[in-house]
Design an enzyme around this catalytic site. Structure first.
Site, PDB file in Angstrom:
ATOM      1  N   ARG A 103     -22.634 -20.998 -37.778  1.00  0.00           N
ATOM      2  CA  ARG A 103     -23.611 -22.020 -37.512  1.00  0.00           C
ATOM      3  C   ARG A 103     -23.230 -23.258 -36.695  1.00  0.00           C
ATOM      4  O   ARG A 103     -23.882 -23.561 -35.918  1.00  0.00           O
ATOM      5  CB  ARG A 103     -24.626 -22.178 -38.809  1.00  0.00           C
ATOM      6  CG  ARG A 103     -25.126 -20.721 -39.377  1.00  0.00           C
ATOM      7  CD  ARG A 103     -25.889 -21.317 -40.665  1.00  0.00           C
ATOM      8  NE  ARG A 103     -26.545 -20.165 -41.316  1.00  0.00           N
ATOM      9  CZ  ARG A 103     -26.009 -19.406 -42.201  1.00  0.00           C
ATOM     10  NH1 ARG A 103     -24.616 -19.658 -42.583  1.00  0.00           N
ATOM     11  NH2 ARG A 103     -26.619 -18.404 -42.599  1.00  0.00           N
ATOM     12  N   ASP A 163     -30.889 -19.318 -48.685  1.00  0.00           N
ATOM     13  CA  ASP A 163     -29.767 -19.272 -49.499  1.00  0.00           C
ATOM     14  C   ASP A 163     -30.025 -19.114 -50.858  1.00  0.00           C
ATOM     15  O   ASP A 163     -29.623 -18.175 -51.563  1.00  0.00           O
ATOM     16  CB  ASP A 163     -28.695 -20.212 -49.183  1.00  0.00           C
ATOM     17  CG  ASP A 163     -28.507 -20.230 -47.947  1.00  0.00           C
ATOM     18  OD1 ASP A 163     -27.352 -20.174 -47.249  1.00  0.00           O
ATOM     19  OD2 ASP A 163     -29.405 -21.059 -47.194  1.00  0.00           O
ATOM     20  N   ARG A 166     -31.668 -15.682 -51.683  1.00  0.00           N
ATOM     21  CA  ARG A 166     -30.674 -14.755 -51.638  1.00  0.00           C
ATOM     22  C   ARG A 166     -29.950 -14.638 -53.044  1.00  0.00           C
ATOM     23  O   ARG A 166     -29.621 -13.780 -53.606  1.00  0.00           O
ATOM     24  CB  ARG A 166     -29.652 -14.897 -50.446  1.00  0.00           C
ATOM     25  CG  ARG A 166     -30.194 -14.772 -49.098  1.00  0.00           C
ATOM     26  CD  ARG A 166     -29.470 -14.967 -47.836  1.00  0.00           C
ATOM     27  NE  ARG A 166     -29.950 -14.805 -46.815  1.00  0.00           N
ATOM     28  CZ  ARG A 166     -29.552 -15.103 -45.541  1.00  0.00           C
ATOM     29  NH1 ARG A 166     -28.738 -16.272 -45.430  1.00  0.00           N
ATOM     30  NH2 ARG A 166     -30.048 -14.766 -44.525  1.00  0.00           N
ATOM     31  N   HIS A 190     -26.249 -25.570 -45.116  1.00  0.00           N
ATOM     32  CA  HIS A 190     -26.699 -23.975 -44.874  1.00  0.00           C
ATOM     33  C   HIS A 190     -25.613 -23.492 -44.206  1.00  0.00           C
ATOM     34  O   HIS A 190     -25.756 -23.333 -42.918  1.00  0.00           O
ATOM     35  CB  HIS A 190     -28.001 -23.997 -44.201  1.00  0.00           C
ATOM     36  CG  HIS A 190     -28.527 -22.604 -43.884  1.00  0.00           C
ATOM     37  ND1 HIS A 190     -28.689 -21.440 -44.661  1.00  0.00           N
ATOM     38  CD2 HIS A 190     -28.767 -22.201 -42.502  1.00  0.00           C
ATOM     39  CE1 HIS A 190     -28.989 -20.400 -44.131  1.00  0.00           C
ATOM     40  NE2 HIS A 190     -29.077 -20.787 -42.659  1.00  0.00           N
TER      41      HIS A 190
END
Length: 329
Positions: A103, A163, A166, A190
């Site tokens: 990212r 997240d 998850r 993140h």
């Protein structure tokens, strides 16, 4: 629209019907629009994109099914004025993450894009709150905060809300307990340096370290915790490799944040916002458990941390601060 139906929707601070604007009609933007429509997060939902045909077509596709949703209207346009009167602007436009990219690799091009987008949002919807989803979300949100000059509470990002979802999903799979009864958070970037806050994780009111055997009879020990945390970090890479983008789950995560904001729920979510002296961390935007209500990003909670967790979060903050500095932020 009669008063009974109108009451189904959250309203703006002035009592008028609520409105969400989504910047970017790509895979993520359309997933956000669809999720917000399905959940009835606002009466009016608009999609803005420089690609007029794409924006109009995606909005029309959702609007044709509006009979089956609580939403009132869905529209798309390449005219930025469509976002006028929005309570919440959700920014999804940015460089697309490719297989093998982190990212952080997306930072420079996406931050440059924010220098164009943010002033346009301020001009067309000066009273709106801003939510950023574009990766790298922590850096992009920090840039938007600096560019806009808005107060901290009005500019926040999706952080590690996905997240955290998850993480809870994977714990649920291992324990057989419903996800809604699992209370565990991911904080920090993140991305690769994020930290699962295992020391405060609970199932019901039972600390995870006291849970006992998993569904396959194994213990929820340090090795299993590390395995799950690794899978959370790498989930996006796996999905991107298989289908090119992550969109459905982040669409639902964004809708979840929008609901907490527009319905004034005062809910704890791991959004990213500017931190000041949070476990010794300051002047960086990254995710932490935060109260979200109609005033946007509120109080940042300070869960107890182990030394390893605190050091991990400090390292995460240092990495993000270094990237921001390299971009002149």
């Amino acid at each position: 629209m009669n008063a009974a139906v109108e009451s189904l929707y959250p309203t703006s601070g002035g009592g008028r019907p609520s409105k969400i604007a989504i910047i970017g009609a790509g895979a993520v933007g359309t997933a956000v629009a669809y999720a917000c429509a399905m959940r009835g997060d606002a009466r009016d939902i608009v999609l803005y994109d420089i690609d007029k045909a794409r924006a109009e077509a995606e909005a029309l596709d959702i609007a044709h099914g509006i009979q089956f949703t609580p939403a009132g209207s869905v529209e798309g346009s390449n005219d930025i004025e469509i976002i006028h009167g929005s309570d919440l602007v959700i920014v999804t436009a940015g460089a697309k993450q490719k297989p093998g990219q982190t990212r952080i690799d997306l930072a420079e091009s996406t931050v440059n894009l924010m220098h164009t987008i943010v002033p346009q949002i301020l001009e067309a919807a000066p009273d709106a709150y801003h939510m950023y989803i574009t990766n790298p979300v922590d850096i992009v949100t920090y840039a938007a905060l600096k560019i806009s000059g808005l107060p901290r509470n009005r500019v926040f990002g999706s952080g590690t809300v996905l997240d955290t979802s998850r993480l809870r999903y994977l714990v649920s799979r291992r324990t057989g307990v419903a996800i809604k009864n699992i209370h565990a958070y991911v904080a920090g970037e993140h991305g690769d340096s994020e930290v699962a806050l295992w020391s405060s994780a609970e199932i019901g009111n039972v600390p995870l370290r006291h849970w006992g055997p998993t569904v396959d009879g194994s213990l929820f020990d340090a090795d299993l915790r590390d395995e799950i945390a690794h899978e959370v970090v790498n989930s996006a890479y796996r999905i991107i490799e298989g289908k090119g983008a992550t969109n459905y789950a982040i669409g639902l995560a964004a809708s979840n944040i929008a609901t907490a904001f527009l319905r004034d729920e005062n809910r704890v979510l791991t959004i990213c916002s500017l931190l000041e002296d949070w476990h010794g961390i300051s002047d960086v935007v990254m995710a932490a458990p935060t109260l979200v209500d109609r005033n946007g990003a509120g109080r940042v909670l300070e869960p107890p941390l182990t030394l390893r967790e605190r050091d991990g979060l400090t390292a995460s903050a240092e990495q993000l601060r270094s990237v921001a500095k390299s971009l002149g932020l």
